[in-house]
Design a protein around this motif. Sequence first.
Motif, mmCIF file in Angstrom:
data_model
loop_
_atom_site.group_PDB
_atom_site.id
_atom_site.type_symbol
_atom_site.label_atom_id
_atom_site.label_comp_id
_atom_site.label_asym_id
_atom_site.label_seq_id
_atom_site.Cartn_x
_atom_site.Cartn_y
_atom_site.Cartn_z
ATOM 1 N N LEU A 68 0.824 -1.214 0.000
ATOM 2 C CA LEU A 68 0.000 0.000 0.000
ATOM 3 C C LEU A 68 0.855 1.260 0.000
ATOM 4 O O LEU A 68 0.601 2.204 -0.746
ATOM 5 N N PHE A 69 1.868 1.243 0.850
ATOM 6 C CA PHE A 69 2.741 2.417 0.936
ATOM 7 C C PHE A 69 3.357 2.712 -0.439
ATOM 8 O O PHE A 69 3.324 3.839 -0.925
ATOM 9 N N GLU A 70 3.913 1.655 -1.050
ATOM 10 C CA GLU A 70 4.596 1.848 -2.344
ATOM 11 C C GLU A 70 3.622 2.272 -3.435
ATOM 12 O O GLU A 70 3.966 3.074 -4.314
ATOM 13 N N ASN A 71 2.397 1.765 -3.373
ATOM 14 C CA ASN A 71 1.397 2.159 -4.358
ATOM 15 C C ASN A 71 1.074 3.640 -4.263
ATOM 16 O O ASN A 71 1.025 4.346 -5.270
ATOM 17 N N VAL A 72 0.871 4.098 -3.044
ATOM 18 C CA VAL A 72 0.499 5.508 -2.859
ATOM 19 C C VAL A 72 1.690 6.419 -3.205
ATOM 20 O O VAL A 72 1.525 7.551 -3.656
ATOM 21 N N LYS A 124 7.341 9.967 2.447
ATOM 22 C CA LYS A 124 6.845 9.137 3.535
ATOM 23 C C LYS A 124 5.755 9.888 4.312
ATOM 24 O O LYS A 124 4.695 9.333 4.628
ATOM 25 N N GLU A 125 6.022 11.142 4.575
ATOM 26 C CA GLU A 125 5.080 11.960 5.336
ATOM 27 C C GLU A 125 3.736 12.074 4.606
ATOM 28 O O GLU A 125 2.668 11.864 5.175
ATOM 29 N N ARG A 126 3.832 12.356 3.301
ATOM 30 C CA ARG A 126 2.608 12.556 2.520
ATOM 31 C C ARG A 126 1.822 11.253 2.378
ATOM 32 O O ARG A 126 0.593 11.239 2.482
ATOM 33 N N VAL A 127 2.551 10.158 2.139
ATOM 34 C CA VAL A 127 1.886 8.868 1.954
ATOM 35 C C VAL A 127 1.144 8.497 3.238
ATOM 36 O O VAL A 127 -0.026 8.092 3.206
ATOM 37 N N MET A 128 1.818 8.664 4.355
ATOM 38 C CA MET A 128 1.198 8.291 5.626
ATOM 39 C C MET A 128 -0.024 9.165 5.906
ATOM 40 O O MET A 128 -1.053 8.687 6.381
ATOM 41 N N HIS A 129 0.109 10.448 5.569
ATOM 42 C CA HIS A 129 -1.009 11.365 5.789
ATOM 43 C C HIS A 129 -2.223 10.930 4.955
ATOM 44 O O HIS A 129 -3.358 10.880 5.456
ATOM 45 N N CYS A 130 -1.969 10.580 3.696
ATOM 46 C CA CYS A 130 -3.079 10.203 2.804
ATOM 47 C C CYS A 130 -3.693 8.870 3.228
ATOM 48 O O CYS A 130 -4.919 8.699 3.157
ATOM 49 N N LEU A 131 -2.841 7.945 3.645
ATOM 50 C CA LEU A 131 -3.385 6.662 4.086
ATOM 51 C C LEU A 131 -4.177 6.826 5.386
ATOM 52 O O LEU A 131 -5.174 6.141 5.605
ATOM 53 N N GLN A 138 -5.886 9.503 6.041
ATOM 54 C CA GLN A 138 -7.140 10.131 5.582
ATOM 55 C C GLN A 138 -8.167 9.078 5.170
ATOM 56 O O GLN A 138 -9.358 9.268 5.364
ATOM 57 N N VAL A 139 -7.679 7.980 4.564
ATOM 58 C CA VAL A 139 -8.619 6.953 4.104
ATOM 59 C C VAL A 139 -8.714 5.796 5.089
ATOM 60 O O VAL A 139 -9.333 4.768 4.791
ATOM 61 N N GLY A 140 -8.063 5.947 6.229
ATOM 62 C CA GLY A 140 -8.205 4.964 7.299
ATOM 63 C C GLY A 140 -7.435 3.679 7.102
ATOM 64 O O GLY A 140 -7.815 2.633 7.630
ATOM 65 N N LEU A 141 -6.334 3.741 6.351
ATOM 66 C CA LEU A 141 -5.589 2.499 6.101
ATOM 67 C C LEU A 141 -4.115 2.610 6.490
ATOM 68 O O LEU A 141 -3.278 1.839 6.022
ATOM 69 N N ALA A 142 -3.803 3.567 7.367
ATOM 70 C CA ALA A 142 -2.397 3.795 7.726
ATOM 71 C C ALA A 142 -1.780 2.604 8.436
ATOM 72 O O ALA A 142 -0.558 2.418 8.414
ATOM 73 N N SER A 143 -2.627 1.782 9.036
ATOM 74 C CA SER A 143 -2.067 0.649 9.790
ATOM 75 C C SER A 143 -1.750 -0.538 8.876
ATOM 76 O O SER A 143 -1.250 -1.556 9.331
ATOM 77 N N ARG A 144 -2.028 -0.413 7.600
ATOM 78 C CA ARG A 144 -1.867 -1.585 6.724
ATOM 79 C C ARG A 144 -0.894 -1.306 5.576
ATOM 80 O O ARG A 144 -1.030 -1.879 4.489
ATOM 81 N N ILE A 145 0.076 -0.471 5.849
ATOM 82 C CA ILE A 145 0.958 -0.036 4.754
ATOM 83 C C ILE A 145 1.752 -1.178 4.120
ATOM 84 O O ILE A 145 2.157 -1.097 2.978
ATOM 85 N N LYS A 146 1.973 -2.241 4.884
ATOM 86 C CA LYS A 146 2.784 -3.345 4.334
ATOM 87 C C LYS A 146 1.933 -4.359 3.571
ATOM 88 O O LYS A 146 2.453 -5.311 3.003
ATOM 89 N N HIS A 147 0.617 -4.166 3.609
ATOM 90 C CA HIS A 147 -0.246 -5.128 2.924
ATOM 91 C C HIS A 147 -0.169 -4.948 1.409
ATOM 92 O O HIS A 147 0.035 -3.844 0.913
#
Lengths: 406, 238
Positions: free
Chosen positions: B100-104, B119-126, B128-137
């Motif tokens: 997910l992180f790499e996709n965003v 990294k900051e922007r990706v985490m912020h956007c994830l 926003q959509v409620g998926l920050a805890s699943r970045i490695k999925h």
Amino acid sequence: MLEIKPIFNSLFRSKAGAILLVLQIAITLAIVSNSLSIIKDRMDYLQTDSGYSEQDLFQISTSVFAKDTDLLYLLEETERTLLGMNGVVNASFMREVPLSGSGSSSNFGNKPLDQNESEDYRSVNTAYTTTPASIFDTLDMTLIEGRFYTDSEVLKFNGDGGDLPTQVVVSKHYLDEIYPDGDGLGQFIYIGNSPIEIIGVVERAMGPWPKSNRPLNFAFFPIVDATGSQKFVVRTEPDMREQVMNEVEEVLLAQFNQRVIMNIQGLDDAKREYQASDILMLRMLVILIVLLVSITALGIFGMTVFNINKRTKQIGTRRALGARKSHIIRYFLVENSILCISGMVLGAIGAIYLGQMLFEHYSVPAFSAMYVVYTAIFVLIISLLSVLFPANRAANISPSIATRSV
Amino acid sequence: MLQMKNISKVYQTEKVQTHALRDFDLNVDEGEFIAVTGPSGSGKTTFLNIAGMLESFTAGQYMLDGVDVGSLSDNARADLRNQKIGFIFQGFNLIPDLNLFENVEVPLRYRGIKSSERKERVMHCLEQVGLASRIKHLPQQLSGGQQQRVAIARALAGEPRFLLADEPTGNLDSLMARQVMELLEQINRDGATIIMVTHDPELARRAPRNIQIVDGQIADFTLYQKPTAVPVASVAGA
């Protein structure tokens, strides 16, 4: 912006194809680098200057079947007959003919054998021949130290055995090995405890076995033993060899017909015949290299095309998200380079191991790591070229594919 | 923000000319949320592709944020897409080999943004959509709705002024569709201009302005009331 980490992660997640390609590159590198090492060694050997003008020289063997023949007289008469032929510059009896693959060799010491336990005792192998003084002119040899022996110093036998020689002319390669300090002229080599004085040194003289460990170690002993098969080496004027070779059998039989004339062969042809298996091996290795590299290049090309077809929508999406065409090309080049470098690391280890195995078990030279470097660069270039065309095709995928249901 | 004037798009094959868009005129102001509807084959996707510079047009003039798109090179269009436009696709179009992180992160990499800022922007956007805890999925480990939220996070990562959504709820069930729609409305309220192609009249009615395309031309404009604001928390928690 090389995207190395995501590309690496992506490769790691779909490993099967990547692993196969890495293995293919590794095997190619290991085999091609070792093949190149062997080719270089064989090329050096094939291109070694013999020291003779081979294209003007030929050998001839005669075998006398008449009983009670004065073989020594016949030998000298044969030399004279050969010299009398039109186009012949010189001819000489020579028991062991250079480059022919057949001859004699022995170890000679720098001290008598009974001193073989002394610290500076050295015994070095050399090919040798027994021949009259005329051989130096026949082979057009360059004397760099001392002198050639003369006819009066030649020991002549006619089936009655004889003394050991007391003088020898050696090639510089042999002298440098038996007397590495450069003071060999005038010193002795020993057969057992019998001394033989080194009276002359020729610049270059290849023995009968171009492929031996010491092809340029050669010694000339002043002995003419007329018994057995009599071999002669003949030097002709340039472009006259073919004609002389065609006429020589008839001329010699006219002189004395109670013998068989055999093995009339140019020295260059004799050398070529001797080296035929090496030349064949070289060609096979070159074919192997071309095949392996082509298969690897096709493998890389095929896998890239497959990946592009599989990722058409992904490429379109990347373009839609702002990737330039150059980004797409770079993506595939980097992906390929990661695979290629992984294969090269593995292949380098394999190449060195294979080189050691070949060195230990077969008569191939020690493997130099430089061949891995050269081959790796070559394989990398080939792999990048193989990926360039499909990557360029990928870059031309329209970003609008991202919105289509494919 | 977006002005299209007399835009035509003709697909030419050996024997047939297909007019996907004919003299298409449209002005979109900053901050608008427009739903584009129309029957299959009417030219909706062609309009979206041209609006997103995914394909060229045959004639007319297209100005995006003051830039004449028709005069741009391929590279310049790619750069403009990257900087100004976020895409949300019907099939999500996430890259299956990337997490997910790499996709965003993908559009940010093409913009040459530094790793720490990415990294900051990706985490912020994830977040926003409620998926920050699943970045490695990986995408395939998520439901359709979650994948579309990742795609929205990817579209938002570049902080675009203009979002183009192609049937963003087309592959989702009604509950997921509603959540995604609410997320888009929130993004619009935050200032982004959105054009959404949809078949779903109910979803279309939630957009303040509707355009219906028939036979490559705008057949109808409808203006609706702005929908009632939906708490962002309910979106993020989905």
